[in-house]
Write a protein that holds these residues in place. Structure first.
Motif, mmCIF file in Angstrom:
data_model
loop_
_atom_site.group_PDB
_atom_site.id
_atom_site.type_symbol
_atom_site.label_atom_id
_atom_site.label_comp_id
_atom_site.label_asym_id
_atom_site.label_seq_id
_atom_site.Cartn_x
_atom_site.Cartn_y
_atom_site.Cartn_z
ATOM 1 N N CYS A 853 -31.957 7.605 -26.854
ATOM 2 C CA CYS A 853 -31.483 8.900 -27.343
ATOM 3 C C CYS A 853 -30.794 9.704 -26.251
ATOM 4 O O CYS A 853 -30.162 10.711 -26.549
ATOM 5 C CB CYS A 853 -32.612 9.693 -27.967
ATOM 6 S SG CYS A 853 -33.742 10.302 -26.763
ATOM 7 N N LYS A 856 -27.207 10.414 -26.684
ATOM 8 C CA LYS A 856 -26.702 11.446 -27.583
ATOM 9 C C LYS A 856 -25.935 12.513 -26.804
ATOM 10 O O LYS A 856 -24.836 12.893 -27.190
ATOM 11 C CB LYS A 856 -27.856 12.086 -28.351
ATOM 12 C CG LYS A 856 -27.402 13.208 -29.229
ATOM 13 C CD LYS A 856 -28.502 13.721 -30.133
ATOM 14 C CE LYS A 856 -27.970 14.763 -31.066
ATOM 15 N NZ LYS A 856 -28.226 16.125 -30.700
ATOM 16 N N LEU A 914 -30.122 7.450 -34.095
ATOM 17 C CA LEU A 914 -28.854 7.854 -33.474
ATOM 18 C C LEU A 914 -27.646 7.525 -34.322
ATOM 19 O O LEU A 914 -26.521 7.668 -33.864
ATOM 20 C CB LEU A 914 -28.692 7.126 -32.134
ATOM 21 C CG LEU A 914 -29.590 7.629 -31.022
ATOM 22 C CD1 LEU A 914 -29.409 6.758 -29.814
ATOM 23 C CD2 LEU A 914 -29.222 9.044 -30.665
ATOM 24 N N ILE A 917 -24.395 9.807 -34.689
ATOM 25 C CA ILE A 917 -23.431 10.227 -33.670
ATOM 26 C C ILE A 917 -22.409 9.136 -33.418
ATOM 27 O O ILE A 917 -21.485 9.312 -32.651
ATOM 28 C CB ILE A 917 -24.107 10.627 -32.347
ATOM 29 C CG1 ILE A 917 -24.894 9.472 -31.781
ATOM 30 C CG2 ILE A 917 -24.978 11.827 -32.542
ATOM 31 C CD1 ILE A 917 -25.490 9.784 -30.444
#
Length: 1903
Positions: A853, A856, A914, A917
Motif C-alpha cells: 500500500c 499508493k 489497491l 489506483i
C-alpha cells in the motif's frame, strides 16, 4: 478531558491563560467565578518552599535542570476532585511509593501527573510505551561515537540517577515481557546495567559510603539511585479496553488510583464558561448524553466510550456557530453511524432523542467558505469567513506559512455542494482540534484534504501509514554519519510539527493502535519526547520556560528542547471501520475505538450524490459522452444503494476515482462500450461467479449492453512501428528513445489477436498516463505481454519481484554496511523513479498488502519518503528548497502484475486494497482461435488436428476451473510446453506428452477421473494402447453380375408417350408466428479415446424419453433431427458447441396416444435461404417453413382446395384399414430450394418452388407408389400396384406460361438373355436411387472395367447394390449391374428384440417409413442400417463370442474393395414407451443420413447422435493420426550409450545406408543401425548424428506385462480393503445394505466434496500463515535494525512465528451456515421425473461430508421445510453427524418426511424465519442456503416478495436454489430475484455443483 475547577473574577489575561491550558489555543473570555484554593504555596525561611494540599505538606527542592520541569499544566483553579487526586499522589510521594493512575482513555491522567510535577517542581522523564518499546528504550542504548560504542542512559536510568520522576504512559500497550526489567528498580531501587554499572538504593549506598570512599564505589561501578526518584504509571483498565493485562509482579509494585472523568457538576460549570453564547440547557443535554454513553450500561451494550474531553473544543465551535444542530456535533465527536452496528445505532439514537438532541433530522444548514485571509498582527493564523444559513461568521484559525488560496480556484478541484459543506465543517473543527476524515476508498478524501490545506496556505506533509509501521518509523530513525557515528534522523512527522505544516496521516485505519498511541500526547498536549532525548514543547510552554529561565533559543536547543509550531495541525484520513470485524478479518477492522475517539474530531466524507458526481465527472473530463456518463452513474448508484454485500463490494471498485478514470478514457475513445469499461474496472473476469452474476444483472437492469465480441475484425489487430510511431490496432504512440538500451526487454512473442487487444487497451491507458495492473491466472502470458509492450514502446524496464518477505524497506532501499557506515542501495523502484524507466512489479499479490500500500502515495500524490530520509517529489520547484529530494521523472510508470485473488493462488487481495489506483486489465487465456494460431507458430510441424484437440480440451478444463469443478486453472503456458515437446520429438504421442502436465494430478483419484474424462471427450487418447483398434470385420462381396437392361420407350407410339398437364398457382402463406429457439450445450464426446473404431464422435440430444425421433438429415456440416411426440426440430453442427431446438407442440395439436401419430420429415434449404428448413407432416400434409435464426414459423398451403378439415377428429378415429396413403416429400434438391410432394396412390405431383412462392401441380395418368428424383429434370415414378417404372422428363425451369410440357416415358426392364420366357424378370422396387452419378474412377473400380458413362446407384432388398449404367440420360438400353444378396432382406422375418416383440403381439404393422439406406458416391459405398436379425452374425463373430446388444448394424458395401462390413451401433440408453409407433418409423432402432464430410450420421431412438467414418481412405488416414497421437511404443528396451573415442577421425555425420536385410553390422562407417561405427547413426559409435537401434537381439517381455502386478498380490490388496471396510461397518454398526445406500449418495458428490475440502484445507493453512516476529535474539537480521546491530545490540533479529492475537481482539468466531432443504410432498412426487429429492439429499450429504472436522470454522445445521411446517430439524448445530451411519439417518429422515408429509409450501416463511434466527447468533458471517422446488406462482407467491426476504438482513447472505420447473418459469424467476442470490437448477444434477459454487465464491473467499 483535563477538567479544571471554575472560579469567579480575575482579569481577562488570567482567563486567557487558563483557557490556553485547557485548549491550547487563545480565546479570551470575561467573567469567571471564585472559589477557595486548597493548594497553598507557603514561603518559610527555614529550608525553602513547601507545598501544602489540605493537610499534606511537601518540601520543594530546587531542580537541577529547571527546563525539564513541566510548566503551564496547573490552572489557577482546581476542581475539588483534582485536588484530592493531587493530595493522594503527594501522600504516596512522601511514602516513597510508585503510583499507577488508571482510568478511561483521554489526556486527564497525564494532565494530573504533570500538574503534580509542576506543583512540586520535579523534573520529568516521560516515555510513551508502544508495542515496539524494548528494554533498550528504557535502560541503556548503545551509540557509536568516533568509532567506539558507548552506552547512553535512557529514561529510566536517567530518572533514577538524577532523581527525576519517570512517567510511563500506556502500560497496556507494551508487549508482555518488556516491563519486568523495571521490577527490581521499582521494588528495591536497584538495577544491573549493560555497561557493568550497578544502580543501588540511596540508603544502602549511603551506608556503604560510611565504610568506603566514593572513589572505591566508583571503581566498583556502583551508582546511587536518588531518593527523589519516583515512577508514575498511566494506564487503561485492560479487560474493558484493548491491551495487554498487567503482569502480576509488576502490578503488585504500584499503588493505584482510579482517575475517572470529573463529576457532572464540575464539568458543567467548566462547559458553561466555555460557551457563554449557548443556552444552558443545550450544554447540559450534551453533557448528559456524554455521561450516559460513558456509563457501565452503555459499555455492556458494546458502545465505545464517549470522548468526554472533546466536549470542550466542540462547545467552542458551538459558541461561534450557535446555529449548528447538536446532532451534527455529536456525529463529529462520536461518529456512531460508522462505528456501530444496527442495535448500537438505535441505542445511541434512543439516548439522543431522550435528551432532545435529535435536531439533525432537518437539513443541515448549508455552509460554504467565502473567504480566507491572513491576519495582520498574528503570524500563523488566518481569518476565515463562513456563510452559514445566510449569515456570515468570521473566526480565526491556525494557518500555514504560504499565501492562502481563495476557495474553489483550483483547476483540479471541482466544488460540489456537499464538498463545500464538508470543507466549511472542517474549518469549524480546525478552529479547535485535529480532524480525521472517514470515507471509503476513492471517494476524494485526499483531494479534499489537499484543497483544505491549500485554502489555508499550509504546506502539506503526507505520511502514508502502513500496517507494520513502528513507533520509530513514525518519529525518528537511526542512521550513520559519514564518520560512522550513529545518529537519529527526524521523521517527516516531527519536522512537520516543528515547521508548522499540515500533517496528512493517510491510512490511520491500517496502523496498529499500540503504535499510534505514541502520538496521543502530540495530539492532545502538543508535546513529544523523542528517542534521542529531544523534547518538543507546545509553543506557549516553550515561551514560558524561555522567559522564566532567561534562556535563549540556542541554549534551549543545546539542551535539545524545541517548540512545536503553533499552526501545526494533523489531518488524518481513514476508511470506514468495519462493524463487528475482528482484528485479523480480511474485510478490514473496527479500528475506531475509545482511545482514537479522544484524539480527533471526525468528519465523514459521504459518497457523492448522483447529480454532484455527474458535475464532477463532466467538470474534470469535459469531453466524456453524456449518455455514457449517465449510464455509469446510474449503475454505480444502483449498486451503492442496495444492502446486498456483494453489490456493495462491486460498488467499492467503482469508486469516484475509478469513475473518473473510466470517463477520461471514454472522452478519448468515445466508441468504447460502458459495459467494457465497467467489467474492466471490476475485473469481472475474476470475480467469484456469484458476484459476476450480480454485476451482469445490474448491467442489464441499467440497460448497459455489452458490445458483441468482435469476431470478424481479428485481422486488423496488428502492430507496426513506422517512422518512430507504434500502432497497435487503432491506437498509436511515439516510440521512446531511451538512454539505457540494454534495459529494454526483448522477448519471443507470437502475435495473436487477443493479446493484441489487451495491448491496445494497455496502450490506451498508458497514453492517458495511468499506471497499469494486469491480473490473470498463472501462465496466461502477463509477463510476455508486458515485455512485448515495453519492447514495442522501446521503454527501459526495472523489474521487482515481490514475495512473502517483502517489506517496505526492501521495496525502496537495500541497506548495507561499508567500512562501518550504512549506505543505502537504491531499489529498482527508486531507480525507475529517478531515470524515468518503467517499473514492472511482478507477483504483487504475494507480498502482504500492508507493504504494497505504500505504492499508493507514489501513484496518487506522486510523493514518497524513503528510509534514508530522502523523499521522492513530483514537482521540481519543491525539490529546489529541499536538499534530499529526488524528482520523479515524468516518464516513470508502474506496471503491476498479479494473480487473481482467491483459491488456488491464495495470494493477498492486491486488487481489493489497491485496485482503484491502477487501471486494471484482466489477462485471460487466449480464445480458441487465437490460441490455435499461436500454437501453430510454436509448433509449425505439429498436425492441426492435434492442436485443435489440445485447444478444445484445455478450453474445457478452464471452464471447469471457472465453475469450480477443478481447482487448478490450466493455462496457455502448459499447452505451449506440450506443443514445444511435440515439435521437437514428433514421434512421441500426444497422449504421452500431455502427461507432462497432468501427472501432477495423478494421485488425486477424483481429479484424475475428471481430467481423463475431459481429455477423452476431445479425443486425446490418454491411456490407450496402439493395439486397441476395433474396426469391423470385412466380408467379401459376391461377384458383380450384369442382371438386365432398363429401356426407356421413346418411339413415336403415342400410347406410350404421355403428356402431363401442369398448372401453377402461388402458395398461401400464414404467419409468421415467432417461437423460441432454445439452445442447449452440446456435450460432444470424441469416440476414439480409448480405442479406434469407425465411430468418430457422439452426443445426446436434449429430449425427454417419450419423444420419438422420426427423421435426420444433413446439409453441409449441419445435422437436423426431427421428433414427433411432441413435434420438435433440433439442429446442430458437426463440431458445434450448442444444439438449437424449436419446439412445435403449439403448432401441432397434442397427440392422443396412438390415435394420431404425426410423422415429420425435414428439408433444409440452400442459399440464399441458409438456416431455413421446410418441415412436412405426412398425415395431415402440413407444410411449415421454419427459420432457425429468428424462430419464425410460416405455414404454407400448397393447393387451395386442400383446406378440407383432414385433421378433424373424424380422421383421428378412422380405423387403420381405411387410412389413405400418406403424403410424401422428396427433398433431394432442397438445396436448390424446390421440393416435390405427392400422396401415395394418387395421381398428383406438386412441385413447391420456395423462392418464387409457387406450386406447380402435375397431373399424371398413373397412380403413384413412390417417386425418385434421379436428376433435376428426370424423375423415376413407380406405379402403385404393378411397380412399373416411368421416367418423367420436364423442362429445367418451369415458367408460369407453361412453355415446356412434362412427358412420361415408361421403362421396360429386360433380363440379360431373352431366351427363357421374357416375363420372368424380377421387378426391383428401389429403396434408394442416387440423384448424382458415381465418379468415373469409382464406376470403373466397381465394375472392374474402364468405363465412362452416366450412371445411378440403386439399392433394393435383393441386392447389396445395383449400378444402372447410362441411366437416366442415355435412351439406349441401360445395363444393370448387381451385387446380389444370398437372401433377400424382405424374406427375413422382421422380428424386433424380445421386449418389443411382446408389446407388438401379432400386429404386423405396415411398411416402415424410413428406408435407412444411403449412397456415398465419393467413397464408392452404399450404407444401410439393418436390424441385428438381418445380419449374418455367425460370420462376423467367432463361435464362442456372444454378439453385443446393439440398436442396429451399419452395413457398409464398399464397391472399391469389393468388401462388405457390419459396424455395430451401440444400444440406445433409453427407448420410448410407444414401441408400436417407434416400429413404424424404421425397422432398426436408428435413423441415418449421409454427411458432407464423407461418412454417415446415425441417431438412435434414445436421441443419441453418432458420427461414423466409413470411407477406407479416410479411415486409414485417421488411424495413422490416432497412432501418432498415442506415440509408437515399439516395445524395445532403451539403451544408454556412452560414446567411446576411437582413433579414426570423424567425417561429416550421416544416416548411413539402410541394409535391406537388416543384418547386424559392427563398425565400418557405412550402415545405419549398426553398433560401434563411426559417423553413422547407431549405438555406441563415435560422431554419428543420433543413436539408431535397428532392433537386434532384443528378446524381452512386453512393457505391459512387466507393469502388470501379479494377480495374487492384487487379490491380497483387495481382500485387505474389504476386510477393513467390514470392520469399519461393524464399528459404527451399519449393515452392508445401508453402506451401499449411503455410498450411492456419497459417490455422486465425491468430487465436489473433495474440491471443497481442498479449498478449506488451503484456507486453513493460509489462516495459520506465520508472521515476522521482530526484536528477536536469533533469526534473520532485520534490515531496520542494522544500525542497532552495529552498535552491538542483541535483539536485532526477526523470525517467522505465529502472532499472538491482538490483546483484546475478539475471538475469531466460526461462520454460521444453515441449509434449508425442501422435503415437501412434491419433492417425493416428482422424484421419479427428475430425481429432485435424491439430488437434494446428495446436496445435504455434500454439506455434511465437506464440513466434517471443520466444526470450529463452520457451525452448520440443516433444517427442512414442507407442508408440515418450516422448521423440521434434520441436523442440529451442536450435534452434527460424525460418521456415515448418522449421515445416512439424516438422509433417510429427509426421504421419509417427504413421503408422508402434508402438501403445501413454506419456502417463504422458512427462509424468513431462518434469516431472522441466524442474524441473532454471534458469528463471523451468516449464510442461509434454501433448496426449494417452489412453484412460487402456483402458490400465489410473488417473486418480488421472495427477493425481499432473501435480502431482508444485510448480515445474512441468503441464497436460493430452485429446482427447475416448467418452461421458462425458472428463468423468469431468476430475472426478478437478486443476482447471485438465486439459482435455477434445470437439471437436478447441478444442485450439488451450485451449492459448491456458493460455498467457494462466498464463504471461502474470505475465510
Amino acid at each position: 478531558m483535563r477538567s479544571h475547577g471554575l472560579y469567579r473574577g480575575a482579569a481577562a489575561a488570567v482567563a486567557a491563560r487558563r483557557m490556553r491550558n485547557i485548549l491550547g489555543c487563545v480565546l479570551g473570555r470575561e467573567g469567571w467565578m471564585w472559589r477557595n484554593h486548597e493548594v497553598k504555596l507557603l514561603n518559610t525561611s527555614s529550608g525553602g518552599d513547601t507545598v501544602k494540599i489540605g493537610d499534606v505538606t511537601y518540601k520543594l527542592k530546587t531542580p537541577r535542570n529547571p527546563e525539564l520541569v513541566p510548566v503551564k499544566h496547573l490552572s489557577d483553579s482546581l476542581p475539588q476532585m483534582m485536588a484530592q487526586h493531587l493530595r493522594w499522589i503527594m501522600q504516596k510521594d512522601l511514602l516513597g511509593q510508585d503510583v499507577f493512575l488508571i482510568g478511561p482513555p483521554g489526556p486527564l491522567r497525564r494532565s494530573i501527573a504533570m500538574q503534580y510535577l509542576e506543583l512540586t517542581k520535579r523534573e520529568v522523564e516521560y516515555v510513551a510505551l508502544s508495542r515496539d518499546t524494548t528494554e533498550t528504550d528504557l535502560k541503556q542504548r548503545r551509540e557509536i561515537r568516533s568509532g567506539t560504542a558507548f552506552y547512553i542512559d535512557q529514561c529510566a536510568v536517567r530518572a533514577a540517577t538524577q532523581g527525576r520522576v519517570l512517567v510511563l504512559e500506556g502500560l497496556e500497550k507494551a508487549e508482555r515481557n518488556v516491563l519486568p526489567v523495571l521490577n527490581n528498580l521499582l521494588e528495591n531501587r536497584e538495577m544491573q546495567l549493560e555497561d557493568g554499572r550497578f544502580l543501588m538504593a540511596a540508603e544502602r549506598y549511603d551506608k556503604l559510603l560510611q565504610e568506603h570512599t566514593k572513589e572505591e564505589l566508583d571503581s566498583w561501578k556502583i551508582v546511587r539511585v536518588s531518593e527523589d526518584f519516583r515512577v508514575i504509571a498511566l494506564g487503561l483498565p485492560v479487560p474493558k479496553y484493548k491491551g495487554n493485562p498487567l503482569d502480576p509482579p509488576l502490578r503488585s509494585r504500584f499503588q493505584a488510583r482510579d482517575i475517572y472523568y470529573l463529576p457532572f457538576k464540575d464539568q458543567l460549570e467548566l462547559l458553561y464558561t466555555a460557551g457563554p453564547n449557548i443556552p444552558a440547557e443545550r450544554v447540559s443535554q450534551l453533557l448528559s448524553l456524554a455521561t450516559t454513553l460513558c456509563s457501565q450500561e452503555s459499555s455492556s451494550l458494546g458502545l465505545p466510550d464517549f470522548p468526554m474531553d472533546n466536549l470542550l473544543p466542540v462547545l467552542h465551535v458551538l459558541n461561534t456557530f450557535p446555529m449548528l444542530s447538536s446532532q451534527q456535533l455529536v456525529q463529529r465527536l462520536y461518529p456512531y453511524n460508522s462505528i456501530l452496528g444496527k442495535e448500537g445505532r438505535s441505542a445511541v439514537e434512543g439516548v439522543l432523542s431522550r435528551f432532545e438532541l435529535l435536531d439533525g433530522r432537518r437539513q443541515a444548514a448549508p455552509a460554504t467558505v467565502t473567504s480566507v485571509s491572513m491576519t495582520k498582527d498574528l503570524e500563523g493564523r488566518a481569518n476565515v469567513t463562513l456563510s452559514v444559513a445566510d449569515r456570515n461568521v468570521s473566526f480565526q484559525v491556525p494557518a500555514g506559512t504560504k499565501e492562502p488560496r481563495p476557495p474553489n480556484s483550483s483547476p483540479s478541484f471541482i466544488s460540489t455542494p456537499s464538498h463545500s459543506q464538508l470543507l466549511s465543517e472542517m474549518m469549524q473543527s480546525h478552529m479547535v482540534k485535529d480532524i480525521c476524515l472517514i470515507g471509503a476508498k476513492g471517494c476524494g478524501k485526499s483531494v479534499l484534504a489537499r484543497e483544505f490545506g491549500e485554502m489555508l496556505g499550509y504546506s502539506i506533509e503526507p505520511v502514508m501509514l502502513y500496517q507494520d509501521m513502528t513507533a520509530r518509523d513514525l518519529l525518528q530513525q537511526r542512521y550513520t554519519l559519514p564518520n560512522g557515528d550513529t545518529a537519529w534522523r527526524l521523521s517527516p512527522l516531527v519536522t512537520a510539527a516543528i515547521e508548522g505544516k499540515l500533517l496528512l496521516l493517510d491510512g490511520i485505519h491500517r496502523v496498529n493502535l499500540g503504535t499510534l498511541a505514541v502520538l496521543s500526547r502530540l495530539l492532545h498536549d502538543r508535546e513529544l519526547d523523542l528517542y534521542d532525548g529531544t523534547r518538543l514543547l507546545r509553543w506557549d510552554r516553550y515561551q514560558t520556560i524561555k522567559e522564566e529561565l532567561q534562556f535563549s533559543d540556542e541554549q534551549l536547543q543545546e539542551r535539545s528542547i524545541f517548540p512545536i509550531h503553533p499552526s501545526f495541525r494533523v489531518l488524518a484520513l481513514a476508511e470506514p471501520p468495519v462493524v463487528g470485524a475482528g482484528s485479523s478479518s480480511s474485510r478490514g477492522q473496527q479500528w475506531l475505538g475509545p482511545e482514537l475517539l479522544t484524539m480527533f474530531l471526525y468528519h465523514t466524507v459521504s459518497p457523492l450524490g448522483k447529480a454532484e458526481e455527474m458535475d464532477l465527472l463532466q467538470g474534470l473530463t469535459p469531453n466524456v459522452p453524456q449518455e455514457a456518463a449517465e449510464q455509469l452513474l446510474h449503475l454505480t448508484h444502483s449498486l451503492r444503494n442496495t444492502n446486498d454485500p456483494t453489490a456493495q463490494s462491486l460498488a467499492s471498485s467503482l469508486s469516484t476515482r475509478q469513475l473518473l478514470r473510466i470517463c477520461r478514457r471514454l472522452s478519448l475513445y468515445p466508441e468504447e462500450s460502458v459495459a467494457h469499461a465497467v467489467n474492466k474496472a471490476c475485473l469481472s473476469r475474476f470475480l467469484p461467479s456469484l458476484a459476476r452474476a450480480c454485476l451482469e444483472k445490474s448491467l442489464s437492469n441499467c440497460s448497459i449492453q455489452e458490445a458483441p465480441e468482435p469476431t470478424e475484425n481479428t485481422q486488423d489487430y496488428s502492430c507496426t512501428v513506422k517512422d518512430g510511431v507504434l500502432t497497435i490496432g487503432s491506437v498509436s504512440a511515439p516510440v521512446y528513445n531511451p538512454s539505457e538500451k540494454m534495459k529494454v526487454p526483448d522477448v519471443l512473442f507470437y502475435d495473436n489477436p487477443q493479446h493484441m487487444m489487451v495491448m491496445e487497451n494497455m496502450l490506451k491507458d498508458f497514453l492517458l498516463g495511468e499506471h497499469l495492473l494486469l491480473m490473470g491466472n498463472q501462465g496466461v502470458g502477463k509477463n510476455k505481454i508486458v515485455d512485448r509492450f515495453l519492447h514495442l514502446l522501446n521503454r527501459p524496464r526495472e523489474y521487482l519481484q515481490l514475495h512473502r518477505d517483502t517489506t517496505v524497506q526492501t521495496l525502496t532501499l537495500q541497506p548495507s554496511v561499508r567500512d562501518g557506515i550504512i549506505t543505502y542501495e537504491d531499489s529498482p523502484l527508486v531507480k525507475a523513479v529517478k531515470m524515468g524507466h518503467i517499473l514492472v512489479i511482478d507477483e504483487a499479490d504475494k507480498a502482504p498488502t500492508n507493504v504494497t500500500c505504500i505504492l499508493k502515495t507514489l501513484v496518487e500524490s506522486r510523493e514518497m519518503i524513503l528510509a534514508d530520509g530522502r523523499r521522492i517529489v513530483s514537482d521540481p520547484r519543491e525539490a529546489k528548497d529541499r536538499p534530499n529530494a529526488i524528482v520523479m521523472h515524468p516518464d516513470f510508470r508502474m506496471l503491476v502484475l498479479a494473480n487473481r485473488p482467491g483459491f488456488p493462488f491464495l495470494g493477498n487481495d492486491f486488487f481489493g486494497s489497491l485496485g482503484d489506483i491502477f487501471s486494471c486489465h484482466a489477462v485471460d487465456n487466449p480464445k480458441p482461435q487465437a490460441e490455435l494460431a499461436m500454437l501453430k507458430q510454436y509448433g509449425p510441424d505439429v498436425p492441426d488436428a492435434t492442436l485443435q484437440k489440445l485447444v478444445a480440451a484445455f478450453g474445457e478444463l478452464r471452464s471447469m476451473a471457472d465453475q469450480g469443478t477443478i481447482t487448478y486453472p490450466y493455462s496457455t503456458r502448459e499447452v505451449v510446453n506440450i506443443v514445444k515437446h511435440l515439435q521437437k520429438f514428433p514421434g512421441e504421442g500426444l497422449a504421452n506428452v500431455v502427461r507432462n502436465v497432468f501427472d501432477f494430478d495423478s494421485y488425486n483419484k477424483d481429479m484424475r477421473e475428471v481430467l481423463i474424462e475431459a481429455l477423452h471427450k476431445h479425443g486425446i487418447p490418454i491411456g490407450a494402447k496402439t493395439s486397441s483398434v476395433k474396426l469391423a470385420k470385412e466380408l467379401p462381396l459376391p461377384e458383380v453380375k450384369m442382371t438386365g437392361y432398363w429401356t426407356t420407350n421413346q418411339s413415336g407410339n403415342a400410347r406410350r408417350k404421355l403428356l402431363c398437364p401442369t398448372e401453377t398457382h402461388t402458395i398461401d402463406i400464414k404467419g409468421p408466428v415467432f417461437l423460441r429457439v432454445q439452445s442447449y450445450p452440446c456435450n460432444r464426446q470424441e469416440s476414439r479415446a480409448l480405442s479406434f473404431s469407425e465411430e468418430k464422435a457422439h452426443w445426446q440430444i436434449p429430449m425427454n424419453e417419450v419423444n420419438i425421433i422420426c427423421d435426420v438429415t444433413t446439409k453441409d456440416d449441419v445435422v437436423y433431427v426431427a421428433t414427433c411426440n411432441p413435434v420438435s426440430l433440433f439442429s446442430m453442427k458437426e463440431h458445434g458447441e450448442t444444439i438449437q431446438v424449436m419446439e412445435l407442440y403449439d403448432v401441432f395439436p397434442r397427440t392422443i396416444s396412438g390415435v394420431w401419430q404425426p410423422f415429420v420429415t425435414v428439408a433444409p434449404l440452400g442459399s440464399p435461404l441458409d438456416g431455413q428448413v421446410v418441415l412436412h407432416e405426412e398425415q395431415s400434409n402440413t407444410v411449415l417453413h421454419l427459420d432457425l435464426v429468428t424462430g419464425a414459423v410460416r405455414r404454407l398451403t400448397l393447393s387451395p382446395d386442400s383446406d378440407q378439415p383432414t385433421t378433424g377428429t373424424s380422421n383421428w378415429w378412422r380405423s387403420k384399414e381405411q387410412q389413405q396413403g400418406a403424403h410424401k416429400m422428396c427433398r433431394d434438391f432442397a438445396h436448390k430450394n424446390w421440393l416435390l410432394f405427392y400422396k401415395e396412390d394418387s395421381n398428383q405431383l406438386e412441385v413447391l418452388d420456395v423462392l418464387e412462392g409457387r406450386v406447380h401441380s402435375i397431373s399424371l395418368p398413373i397412380n403413384l407408389k413412390s417417386v425418385f428424383l434421379v436428376a433435376e429434370d428426370r424423375w423415376l415414378l413407380l406405379e402403385s400396384n404393378t411397380n412399373r417404372k416411368f421416367l418423367l422428363t420436364k423442362p429445367m425451369h418451369m415458367a408460369a406460361e407453361n412453355t415446356g410440357v412434362c412427358q412420361l416415358h415408361s421403362i421396360s426392364e429386360d433380363p440379360v438373355s431373352s431366351g427363357h420366357g421374357a416375363g420372368s424378370v424380377e421387378v426391383s422396387v428401389p429403396q434408394m436411387l442416387s440423384s448424382e452419378q458415381l465418379p468415373n474412377e469409382n464406376l470403373s473400380a466397381a465394375l472392374d472395367q474402364r468405363i465412362v458413362s452416366p450412371n445411378r446407384v440403386l439399392a433394393d432388398t435383393a441386392s447389396f447394390a445395383r449400378v444402372v449404367v447410362g441411366f437416366p440420360d442415355l435412351m439406349s438400353p441401360n445395363e444393370v449391374y448387381s451385387f446380389q444378396r444370398p437372401v433377400d432382406l424382405s424374406d427375413m422375418k422382421s422380428s424386433r428384440t424380445g421386449a418389443q416383440m411382446f408389446l407388438k403381439g401379432g400386429l404386423h404393422s405396415s411398411a416402415v417409413k424410413q428406408q435407412n439406406c444411403v449412397s456415398l458416391l465419393s467413397a464408392n459405398q452404399m450404407v444401410r442400417a439393418l436390424p441385428p436379425n438381418k445380419v449374418p452374425l455367425k460370420e462376423i463373430y467367432p463361435k464362442d463370442i456372444t454378439p453385443p446388444m446393439t440398436a442396429a448394424y451399419l452395413e457398409v458395401t464398399d464397391l472399391n474393395s469389393k468388401k462388405v462390413k457390419y459396424i455395430p451401433v451401440p444400444r440406445s440408453m433409453s427407448v420410448s414407451p410407444y414401441t408400436n409407433w417407434v416400429s413404424k418409423v424404421s425397422e432398426s432402432d436408428v435413423l441415418m443420413a449421409p454427411l458432407r464430410s464423407g461418412g454417415v450420421v446415425t441417431v438412435d431412438m434414445g436421441g443419441y447422435v453418432r458420427l461414423w467414418e466409413t470411407g477406407l481412405d479416410t479411415l486409414q488416414r485417421s488411424l495413422m493420426e490416432w497412432r501418432n497421437m498415442i506415440g509408437s511404443e515399439d516395445g524395445r528396451p532403451l539403451q544408454i550409450t556412452i560414446e567411446r573415442e576411437s582413433n579414426l577421425d570423424v567425417t561429416a555425420p550421416k544416416h548411413g545406408k539402410i541394409d535391406p536385410n537388416n543384418a547386424p553390422h559392427v563398425g565400418g562407417n557405412q550402415w545405419a543401425g549398426g553398433t560401434g561405427g563411426r559417423d553413422t547413426a547407431g549405438l555406441g559409435g563415435k560422431g554419428g548424428p543420433y543413436r539408431l537401434d535397428a532392433g537386434h537381439k532384443v528378446y524381452q517381455v512386453s512393457q505391459a506385462e512387466k507393469d502388470a502386478v501379479p494377480e495374487d498380490v492384487r487379490r491380497a490388496a483387495r481382500e485387505m480393503a474389504e476386510k477393513a471396510f467390514k470392520e469399519r461397518l461393524k464399528e459404527i454398526d451399519m449393515s452392508e445394505y445401508d453402506a451401499a445406500t449411503y455410498e450411492r449418495f456419497s459417490t455422486a458428490v465425491r468430487r465436489q466434496v473433495q474440491s471443497l475440502r481442498i479449498i478449506l484445507d488451503s484456507l486453513q493453512a493460509k489462516g495459520k500463515e506465520r508472521q515476522w516476529l521482530k526484536n528477536q535474539a536469533l533469526g534473520e537480521l532485520d534490515d531496520a535494525k542494522i544500525i542497532d546491530g552495529l552498535a552491538g545490540e542483541k535483539a536485532i533479529y526477526k523470525r517467522r512465528g505465529e502472532h499472538d492475537p491482538e490483546p483484546g481482539s475478539p475471538q475469531q468466531k466460526p461462520k454460521r451456515l444453515r441449509v434449508l432443504a425442501d422435503v415437501s410432498g412434491s419433492m417425493y412426487r416428482f422424484n421419479g421425473v427428475d430425481s429432485r429429492l435424491e439430488r437434494s439429499m446428495e446436496a445435504v450429504c455434500m454439506v455434511m461430508e465437506a464440513l466434517e472436522s471443520y466444526e470450529d470454522k463452520f457451525k452448520y445445521d440443516i433444517v427442512g421445510h414442507s407442508g408440515d411446517g418450516y422448521d423440521i430439524e434434520l441436523v442440529r448445530a451442536d450435534k452434527v453427524p460424525k460418521n456415515n451411519k448418522q449421515r445416512l439417518k439424516v438422509l433417510k429422515t429427509m426421504h421419509a418426511h417427504a413421503q408422508f408429509c402434508m402438501s403445501g409450501d413454506y419456502t417463504l416463511e422458512g427462509t424468513a424465519a431462518s434469516i431472522k434466527e441466524l442474524a441473532q447468533e454471534e458469528a463471523d458471517e451468516h449464510f442461509v442456503v434454501v433448496l426449494s422446488d417452489a412453484n412460487l406462482e402456483r402458490y400465489g407467491i410473488r417473486p418480488e416478495r421472495f427477493a425481499q426476504v432473501l435480502t431482508s438482513d444485510p448480515q445474512v447472505n441468503a441464497f436460493a436454489i430452485f429446482i427447475g420447473s416448467l418452461g421458462d418459469q425458472a428463468e423468469r424467476l431468476q430475472k426478478t430475484l437478486p443476482a447471485g442470490r438465486s439459482f435455477v437448477a434445470m437439471d437436478t444434477k447441478h444442485i450439488p455443483q451450485i451449492l459448491q459454487q456458493i460455498f467457494t465464491s462466498t464463504m471461502l473467499s474470505s475465510a
